[in-house]
Scaffold this active site. Structure first.
Site, mmCIF file in Angstrom:
data_model
loop_
_atom_site.group_PDB
_atom_site.id
_atom_site.type_symbol
_atom_site.label_atom_id
_atom_site.label_comp_id
_atom_site.label_asym_id
_atom_site.label_seq_id
_atom_site.Cartn_x
_atom_site.Cartn_y
_atom_site.Cartn_z
ATOM 1 N N HIS A 1 0.823 -1.211 0.000
ATOM 2 C CA HIS A 1 0.000 0.000 0.000
ATOM 3 C C HIS A 1 0.860 1.264 0.000
ATOM 4 C CE1 HIS A 1 1.012 0.851 4.205
ATOM 5 N NE2 HIS A 1 0.872 -0.441 4.432
ATOM 6 N N GLU B 1 -2.387 -7.178 6.957
ATOM 7 C CA GLU B 1 -1.070 -7.123 7.588
ATOM 8 C C GLU B 1 -0.997 -8.065 8.792
ATOM 9 O OE1 GLU B 1 1.874 -7.058 7.442
ATOM 10 O OE2 GLU B 1 2.641 -4.997 7.591
#
Length: 282
Positions: free
Chosen positions: A69, A144
């Site tokens: 990201h 994550e």
């Protein structure tokens, strides 16, 4: 014809010529070759160059583009985000996402997947904007790693508590590079992340059997574990894998031999060439 009439004729012709030349200039300006001006909705010259730099995809192969990201304010300030905090992209992160999306815009991408956290999903949305016919999917399997007790903590200040937490973070990270079952205090270990990320990828590929160019936008640590698992069959071998913000890593899947092959890792030129940062961890 007398002299006055002759002069009037010459002046009329001259005036018409000037009008004709003006019109000609307008027509030329409005109908000039599109190659001199990039179509804002089409592949850029840079994207075409990136696409051409990649090896051809063999007939029985699939190509997976794994992106991290874009940057968030917590990345810049040294706060641990992990899976519990949904921190949005900042202005720099949105620019990074756009740069990465433009870099991939000339590729025949038919599927764009991401984790559910906004920093990954908004980055993926930028990629999808250049491939509007591609399938857009969300999977929590690509989220994550859970950093446990370290999430929400700043580990880059000069105070003693931040230094203590940074040492704990670094030691836990080193332990994970030796032991798949080592974990961040109260968080996940590499084995758990590997299982969920591989399962999410397996489902993605099984559900999209005809797609040959697929994008997954995830997170730094999760991406590193997934890449190490695919390429080295060992999720602990992450020390050599970097993941800058919007880094592009490409791996090919050989269905005949059931193996993954490295094409490129941690490509960040789309940021670096524009003077944008590509770092930022946690």
């Amino acid at each position: 014809m007398n002299l006055l009439n002759l002069l009037q004729s010459v002046l009329l012709i001259s005036s018409n010529d000037r009008k004709s030349m003006s019109i000609s200039k307008v027509i030329t300006c409005c109908t000039s070759s599109p190659s001199t001006t990039l179509d804002p909705e089409g592949p850029t010259t840079r994207a075409q160059r990136f696409s051409a730099s990649l090896p051809d995809l063999s007939p029985n192969f699939k190509r997976l583009y794994i992106l991290r990201h874009g940057m968030t304010d917590w990345n810049k300030r040294g706060f641990v985000q992990g899976s519990s905090f949904d921190i949005p992209l900042n202005d720099e992160g949105r620019s990074q996402a756009r740069y990465a999306a433009e870099e991939l815009s000339a590729l025949p991408i038919t599927c764009v997947a991401s984790s559910h956290l906004s920093r990954a999903s908004k980055t993926a949305d930028e990629v999808h904007s250049f491939h509007p016919l591609a399938t857009r999917l969300i999977s929590k399997g690509f989220v994550e790693i859970n950093y446990g007790d370290l999430e929400g903590k700043c580990i880059h200040n000069d105070d003693e508590e931040s230094k203590r937490l940074k040492n704990l973070f670094d030691q836990s990270s080193r332990d994970m590079e030796k032991d798949l079952y080592a974990r961040y205090p109260g968080g996940e270990n590499a084995n758990e992340v590997e299982k969920r990320a591989r399962e999410a990828l397996r489902k993605l590929m099984n559900d999209r059997p005809n797609d040959r160019h697929l994008v997954v936008v995830g997170h730094g640590r999760c991406n590193k574990i997934l890449l190490a698992s695919l390429l080295y069959n060992d999720a602990s071998k992450i020390s050599s894998i970097e993941q800058g913000n919007t880094a592009i890593s490409i791996v090919d899947y050989d269905s005949g031999d059931d193996k993954w092959l490295e094409v490129m890792l941690n490509y960040c030129a789309h940021n670096e060439d524009r003077g944008a940062a590509s770092g930022g961890a946690y």
